[in-house]
Scaffold this motif. Structure first.
Motif, PDB file in Angstrom:
ATOM      1  N   GLY A 113       0.785  -1.218   0.000  1.00  0.00           N
ATOM      2  CA  GLY A 113       0.000   0.000   0.000  1.00  0.00           C
ATOM      3  C   GLY A 113       0.819   1.270   0.000  1.00  0.00           C
ATOM      4  N   ARG A 114       2.143   1.157   0.025  1.00  0.00           N
ATOM      5  CA  ARG A 114       3.003   2.340   0.059  1.00  0.00           C
ATOM      6  C   ARG A 114       4.107   2.237  -0.997  1.00  0.00           C
ATOM      7  NH1 ARG A 114       2.175   5.630   4.445  1.00  0.00           N
ATOM      8  NH2 ARG A 114       1.332   4.733   6.347  1.00  0.00           N
ATOM      9  N   ASP A 127      -2.777 -17.943  -3.062  1.00  0.00           N
ATOM     10  CA  ASP A 127      -1.499 -17.334  -2.680  1.00  0.00           C
ATOM     11  C   ASP A 127      -1.624 -15.826  -2.467  1.00  0.00           C
ATOM     12  OD1 ASP A 127      -0.154 -19.715  -2.587  1.00  0.00           O
ATOM     13  OD2 ASP A 127       0.663 -19.565  -4.606  1.00  0.00           O
ATOM     14  N   GLN A 128      -2.769 -15.436  -1.941  1.00  0.00           N
ATOM     15  CA  GLN A 128      -2.980 -14.056  -1.535  1.00  0.00           C
ATOM     16  C   GLN A 128      -2.762 -13.971  -0.025  1.00  0.00           C
ATOM     17  OE1 GLN A 128      -3.748 -11.430  -3.571  1.00  0.00           O
ATOM     18  NE2 GLN A 128      -3.804 -12.698  -5.401  1.00  0.00           N
ATOM     19  N   LEU A 129      -1.859 -13.099   0.368  1.00  0.00           N
ATOM     20  CA  LEU A 129      -1.567 -12.901   1.778  1.00  0.00           C
ATOM     21  C   LEU A 129      -2.476 -11.801   2.321  1.00  0.00           C
ATOM     22  CD1 LEU A 129       0.101 -13.135   4.396  1.00  0.00           C
ATOM     23  CD2 LEU A 129       1.803 -11.643   3.345  1.00  0.00           C
ATOM     24  N   GLN A 148      -4.566   2.205   6.879  1.00  0.00           N
ATOM     25  CA  GLN A 148      -5.202   1.727   8.113  1.00  0.00           C
ATOM     26  C   GLN A 148      -6.280   0.699   7.783  1.00  0.00           C
ATOM     27  OE1 GLN A 148      -4.369   2.766  11.442  1.00  0.00           O
ATOM     28  NE2 GLN A 148      -2.605   3.548  10.354  1.00  0.00           N
ATOM     29  N   GLY A 149      -5.906  -0.322   6.994  1.00  0.00           N
ATOM     30  CA  GLY A 149      -6.919  -1.258   6.556  1.00  0.00           C
ATOM     31  C   GLY A 149      -6.403  -2.648   6.250  1.00  0.00           C
ATOM     32  N   LEU A 150      -7.332  -3.475   5.793  1.00  0.00           N
ATOM     33  CA  LEU A 150      -7.056  -4.859   5.423  1.00  0.00           C
ATOM     34  C   LEU A 150      -6.664  -4.915   3.953  1.00  0.00           C
ATOM     35  CD1 LEU A 150      -7.206  -7.892   6.293  1.00  0.00           C
ATOM     36  CD2 LEU A 150      -9.571  -7.870   5.469  1.00  0.00           C
ATOM     37  N   TYR A 151      -5.552  -5.575   3.668  1.00  0.00           N
ATOM     38  CA  TYR A 151      -5.034  -5.705   2.316  1.00  0.00           C
ATOM     39  C   TYR A 151      -4.892  -7.176   1.944  1.00  0.00           C
ATOM     40  CZ  TYR A 151      -3.587  -0.788   1.808  1.00  0.00           C
ATOM     41  OH  TYR A 151      -3.570   0.574   1.694  1.00  0.00           O
ATOM     42  N   HIS A 182       3.476 -13.604  -5.261  1.00  0.00           N
ATOM     43  CA  HIS A 182       4.298 -13.845  -6.449  1.00  0.00           C
ATOM     44  C   HIS A 182       4.528 -12.553  -7.242  1.00  0.00           C
ATOM     45  CE1 HIS A 182       3.934 -18.083  -5.591  1.00  0.00           C
ATOM     46  NE2 HIS A 182       2.615 -18.036  -5.699  1.00  0.00           N
ATOM     47  N   ARG A 183       3.472 -11.782  -7.425  1.00  0.00           N
ATOM     48  CA  ARG A 183       3.579 -10.537  -8.191  1.00  0.00           C
ATOM     49  C   ARG A 183       4.016  -9.361  -7.314  1.00  0.00           C
ATOM     50  NH1 ARG A 183      -2.047 -10.873 -11.760  1.00  0.00           N
ATOM     51  NH2 ARG A 183      -1.555 -12.829 -12.843  1.00  0.00           N
ATOM     52  N   HIS A 184       3.875  -9.542  -6.011  1.00  0.00           N
ATOM     53  CA  HIS A 184       4.260  -8.495  -5.053  1.00  0.00           C
ATOM     54  C   HIS A 184       3.431  -7.230  -5.244  1.00  0.00           C
ATOM     55  CE1 HIS A 184       8.419 -10.656  -5.130  1.00  0.00           C
ATOM     56  NE2 HIS A 184       7.529 -11.322  -4.411  1.00  0.00           N
ATOM     57  N   THR A 185       2.148  -7.430  -5.527  1.00  0.00           N
ATOM     58  CA  THR A 185       1.210  -6.324  -5.645  1.00  0.00           C
ATOM     59  C   THR A 185       0.195  -6.416  -4.517  1.00  0.00           C
ATOM     60  OG1 THR A 185      -0.181  -7.632  -7.149  1.00  0.00           O
ATOM     61  CG2 THR A 185       1.461  -6.177  -8.142  1.00  0.00           C
TER      62      THR A 185
END
Length: 206
Positions: free
Chosen positions: A110-111, A128-130, A138-141, A146-149
């Protein structure tokens, strides 16, 4: 690490060993425990991350002279992916520990790069979503490992209350995976669930 109070009980099937050597387990390291699929016990807190095999401990700490070390020593929580690598949340970044190399890579969900970001990983789903909390919004991501997005699911400061102010206080919330592939946020008091809130992301195939 553990007080041997129960070891005094007669006919107890458990044997407890008290580890008080600061060289093995540093102070301020009892905030969290996790046993991985290879049998190692991981211990964390404000002194970094400790890998313990039952007799010897290896301590991972942040170092200004080592770009492959932890971003900082304030570890919040860890999760393990299907390749047995670890994703380590900390006060300033999301740290990826690659076992084969024994080092860390830093991410800032997010940054922009190198911007201090408080993270707390909760769960890696079947895609494979973390799922993690990030201070960016200030939230849920959800973070694609793998893509680091990263993608913001929702803004909620309630997730911060999952993390207690000290190891001696109980959090107000708990996180658990749900059947939709997302997470359920449980609010409780005195061991009674007061409310449930479900989070999920819609797949393109749905």
């Amino acid at each position: 690490l553990m007080q041997g109070a129960f070891a005094q009980a007669p006919h107890s099937p458990f044997i407890f060993t008290h580890i008080d050597d600061p060289k093995k387990i540093p102070a301020n390291s009892g905030w969290g425990l996790y046993k991985d699929r290879e049998g190692f016990l991981w211990i964390w807190g404000l002194s970094g991350l400790i890998q313990f095999d039952g007799s010897e401990a290896h301590v991972f700490r942040s170092s200004d002279n080592d770009t492959t070390s932890l971003k900082d020593n304030g570890v919040t929580r860890i999760v393990q992916d299907r390749s047995n690598n670890l994703w380590v949340g900390s006060f300033e970044a999301l740290n990826f520990f690659e076992r084969k190399k024994g080092n860390f890579k830093k991410f800032y969900p997010g940054r922009n790069k190198d911007t201090a970001t408080f993270t707390m990983p909760y769960h890696i789903d079947n895609n494979d979503q973390l799922w993690l909390f990030s201070s960016a919004e200030q939230g849920l991501y959800v973070f694609d490992i793998h893509r680091h997005t990263s993608q913001l699911v929702c803004k909620t400061q309630e997730l911060l209350k999952f993390y207690p102010g000290s190891p001696y206080t109980q959090p107000e919330f708990a996180i658990t995976p749900n059947l939709s592939g997302g997470l359920t946020l449980l609010k409780f008091k005195n061991y009674k669930v007061l409310s449930r809130r479900n989070f999920f992301i819609k797949n393109d195939d749905n």
